[in-house]
Design a protein around this motif. Structure first.
Motif, PDB file in Angstrom:
ATOM      1  N   GLN A  17       0.834  -1.212   0.000  1.00 55.26           N
ATOM      2  CA  GLN A  17       0.000   0.000   0.000  1.00 55.26           C
ATOM      3  C   GLN A  17       0.867   1.260   0.000  1.00 55.26           C
ATOM      4  O   GLN A  17       0.561   2.233  -0.707  1.00 55.26           O
ATOM      5  CB  GLN A  17      -0.915  -0.006   1.229  1.00 55.26           C
ATOM      6  CG  GLN A  17      -1.844  -1.197   1.322  1.00 55.26           C
ATOM      7  CD  GLN A  17      -2.982  -1.161   0.319  1.00 55.26           C
ATOM      8  OE1 GLN A  17      -3.241  -0.128  -0.303  1.00 55.26           O
ATOM      9  NE2 GLN A  17      -3.671  -2.278   0.152  1.00 55.26           N
ATOM     10  N   VAL A  47      -6.269   4.719   6.942  1.00 61.26           N
ATOM     11  CA  VAL A  47      -7.308   3.688   7.036  1.00 61.26           C
ATOM     12  C   VAL A  47      -8.449   4.171   7.930  1.00 61.26           C
ATOM     13  O   VAL A  47      -9.629   3.993   7.608  1.00 61.26           O
ATOM     14  CB  VAL A  47      -6.736   2.358   7.564  1.00 61.26           C
ATOM     15  CG1 VAL A  47      -7.784   1.264   7.483  1.00 61.26           C
ATOM     16  CG2 VAL A  47      -5.506   1.942   6.790  1.00 61.26           C
ATOM     17  N   SER A  71     -10.566   6.544   6.089  1.00 61.60           N
ATOM     18  CA  SER A  71     -11.388   5.856   5.089  1.00 61.60           C
ATOM     19  C   SER A  71     -12.619   5.237   5.736  1.00 61.60           C
ATOM     20  O   SER A  71     -13.712   5.259   5.176  1.00 61.60           O
ATOM     21  CB  SER A  71     -10.561   4.768   4.392  1.00 61.60           C
ATOM     22  OG  SER A  71      -9.448   5.325   3.725  1.00 61.60           O
ATOM     23  N   ASP A 107      -7.943  -4.723   8.220  1.00 60.79           N
ATOM     24  CA  ASP A 107      -7.681  -3.343   7.808  1.00 60.79           C
ATOM     25  C   ASP A 107      -6.747  -2.612   8.772  1.00 60.79           C
ATOM     26  O   ASP A 107      -5.831  -1.896   8.338  1.00 60.79           O
ATOM     27  CB  ASP A 107      -8.993  -2.570   7.688  1.00 60.79           C
ATOM     28  CG  ASP A 107      -9.659  -2.766   6.339  1.00 60.79           C
ATOM     29  OD1 ASP A 107      -9.231  -3.674   5.601  1.00 60.79           O
ATOM     30  OD2 ASP A 107     -10.614  -2.036   6.025  1.00 60.79           O
ATOM     31  N   TYR A 150      -7.381  -1.733   2.855  1.00 56.06           N
ATOM     32  CA  TYR A 150      -8.452  -0.733   2.796  1.00 56.06           C
ATOM     33  C   TYR A 150      -9.767  -1.368   2.349  1.00 56.06           C
ATOM     34  O   TYR A 150     -10.486  -0.817   1.523  1.00 56.06           O
ATOM     35  CB  TYR A 150      -8.073   0.392   1.822  1.00 56.06           C
ATOM     36  CG  TYR A 150      -6.899   1.227   2.253  1.00 56.06           C
ATOM     37  CD1 TYR A 150      -7.071   2.356   3.057  1.00 56.06           C
ATOM     38  CD2 TYR A 150      -5.614   0.900   1.854  1.00 56.06           C
ATOM     39  CE1 TYR A 150      -5.982   3.132   3.447  1.00 56.06           C
ATOM     40  CE2 TYR A 150      -4.522   1.664   2.242  1.00 56.06           C
ATOM     41  CZ  TYR A 150      -4.709   2.782   3.023  1.00 56.06           C
ATOM     42  OH  TYR A 150      -3.635   3.541   3.412  1.00 56.06           O
TER      43      TYR A 150
END
Length: 521
Positions: A71, A146, A149, A194, A200
């Protein structure tokens, strides 16, 4: 208090002890859905933050580290290279080192998060020199991406679903809603993957929850757009495609102008894909360049020890030795389509909101069991509709969640996340029984079919497997013996859950008319 439809035999009855009056849970849920959501959401954020303090995938494990590095590397690539080069192998973008292998929406997300990291900590995303970068500030920023999000996509989507699914709840159902919110926001598997392992999934699953809420509210166009966004963030969201397709097609067939309705939805689907893929539509080669990255057939039909059909049966049938990769692709495609068909046919013939939720679970299960290139984390996909159905199928939800966690246990151990795993498992069991409640009386058809003795025996094996895996070493001749046992135990339970839910979908009462379609007729 009763969780689920009070007139159905497939419910879980909760018998109160000293009464709800005076307990914190009663006070919380009767403050209203929004207040309940905010307080549970705040607690869910604190739990996520606590898990994020632990190690991540590939921590201090060169040369390729793990998903955390993947990531971070995508952020490095997207903010330092032109958009046309994000999926192209070159001297500046070595695709053999965590090359982008998700759709463009993931790349755009990586770009936005990369800008954040570059602003606060440029060294963490500098081209070439940041490979394998591990620092406290870098980890903190990555963890915050994260969490943000979750806040921006998953949490609003859950609230949208709860509002649509329950409408204006009666006083007696408010506790049910609070319980369901907690189950959705405190999903232990999603939190571990996550905020522990590092991914994600909250983005694609959040879009999917929003799409489900759109369907339940009759806003089919919104549902199509949101589901397309989920599909363009992670291609594994295709696990839900047969359910969305069959349900929406069944609804269109019952409207005054079915062809026009299908065309309208198709227009929005194609439009959403065109917007997301626009930077890569300037040439056929550019489009195919991205598309080829989304199907990693070279990895084989399964990775590691995943609790699906191909891996479980490989103990007896050596699929990778007996068949070519091309043959296995075809076999997996045929098996997946065949196992999706019953659920799809039911929804085309008799679409309903309840049937749609069961269809999501059954179709995603079919993909998990039989599709090509499945890994442990893919269990999050069928777990999503199971969570949405938690009020209707509490026993199945609990049973499935516990074995979904067990199926990921070897992965979690490799990541050094044993403590958060055990803590989240305990938290899940505690919240499932609901604060202020003394006992839960099961009256579920799945529970009755298994029998109390069988359930206790399986749960005993469930806990023993955890202890054995943590305290004992496997025989030298069979170094992966414990993983194989865990895989087959979980696979057997997944098969039972899948069969039970397929049967349940087919015995649902057929609606005479869809309420959401009245305005179109």
């Amino acid at each position: 208090m009763v969780k689920g439809n009070k007139t159905s035999s497939d419910t879980v009855s909760v018998v109160d002890g000293d009464g709800d009056q005076g307990c914190f849970w009663w006070w919380l849920v009767h403050k209203g859905t929004t207040t309940t959501f905010l307080i549970v959401g705040l607690f869910a954020l604190l739990v996520r933050a606590a898990v994020s303090l632990h190690p991540y995938s590939g921590f201090a494990n060169p040369p390729k580290f793990g998903d955390y590095e993947a990531q971070r590397h995508w952020m490095e690539i997207t903010i330092n290279l032109p958009i046309q080069e994000w999926y192209r192998n070159s001297t500046r973008n070595d695709l053999s080192y965590w090359g982008l292998d998700y759709p463009p929406l993931t790349a755009y997300q990586s770009f936005i998060h990369g800008l954040l990291l570059r602003f606060f900590h440029p060294a963490s995303v500098s081209l070439f020199t940041s490979r394998g970068h591990e620092s406290y500030l870098g980890k903190l920023l990555m963890r915050w991406t994260v969490l943000s999000s979750d806040l921006l996509i998953l949490f609003p989507a859950v609230l949208y679903f709860v509002i649509v699914h329950y409408g204006q709840p009666s006083r007696s159902r408010k506790s049910d809603i609070g319980w369901h919110i907690a189950m959705l926001l405190l999903n232990p598997c999603l939190i571990l993957i996550d905020h522990g392992h590092f991914q994600y999934n909250c983005i694609s699953l959040g879009f999917t929850i929003g799409a489900v809420a759109g369907v339940l509210s009759g806003m089919d166009v919104v549902a199509c757009v949101l589901y397309c966004l989920a599909l363009n963030h992670k291609q594994m969201s295709a696990y839900f495609a047969p359910a969305f397709f069959s349900h929406l097609l069944g609804k269109c067939f019952r409207r005054k102008h079915p062809l026009l309705e299908v065309s309208k939805l198709g227009f929005y689907v194609l439009g959403t894909f065109a917007v997301v893929w626009w930077p890569y539509l300037y040439s056929k080669d550019s489009f195919l360049e991205v598309l080829s990255r989304l199907a990693p057939f070279e990895r084989g039909i399964f990775e590691d020890y995943v609790a699906n059909f191909w891996c479980a049966s490989s103990i007896i049938i050596k699929w990778k030795r007996l068949f070519t990769s091309e043959s296995l692709r075809l076999l997996s495609l045929i098996a997946t389509v065949i196992t999706c068909l019953p659920s799809m046919i039911q929804q085309i013939k008799s679409p309903s909101n309840r049937g749609f939720l069961y269809g999501l679970l059954n179709c995603s299960f079919a993909f998990y069991m039989f599709s090509f290139q499945v890994h442990e984390k893919s269990i999050l996909l069928p777990l999503l509709p199971a969570s949405l159905l938690a009020m209707e199928e509490p026993f199945i939800f609990r049973w499935f969640m516990q074995f979904a966690m067990l199926s990921m246990f070897p992965l979690i151990c490799r990541d050094g996340l044993i403590v958060p795993y055990l803590a989240l498992l305990a938290l899940f069991i505690l919240i499932f029984d609901a604060p202020g409640q003394e006992r839960v009386k099961e009256s579920n058809y799945f529970y009755n079919y298994l029998g109390a003795t069988t359930v206790r025996l399986v749960l005993f094996c469930y806990f023993i497997l955890h202890i054995v895996y943590l305290t004992m070493n496997p025989p030298e001749k069979y170094p992966f013996l414990f993983e194989a046992i865990i895989m087959n135990v979980c696979f057997s339970q997944f098969v039972l859950v899948n069969l039970g839910c397929n049967i349940k979908q087919w015995v649902l009462n057929k609606p005479t008319k869809l309420e959401v379609d009245k305005k179109f007729i």
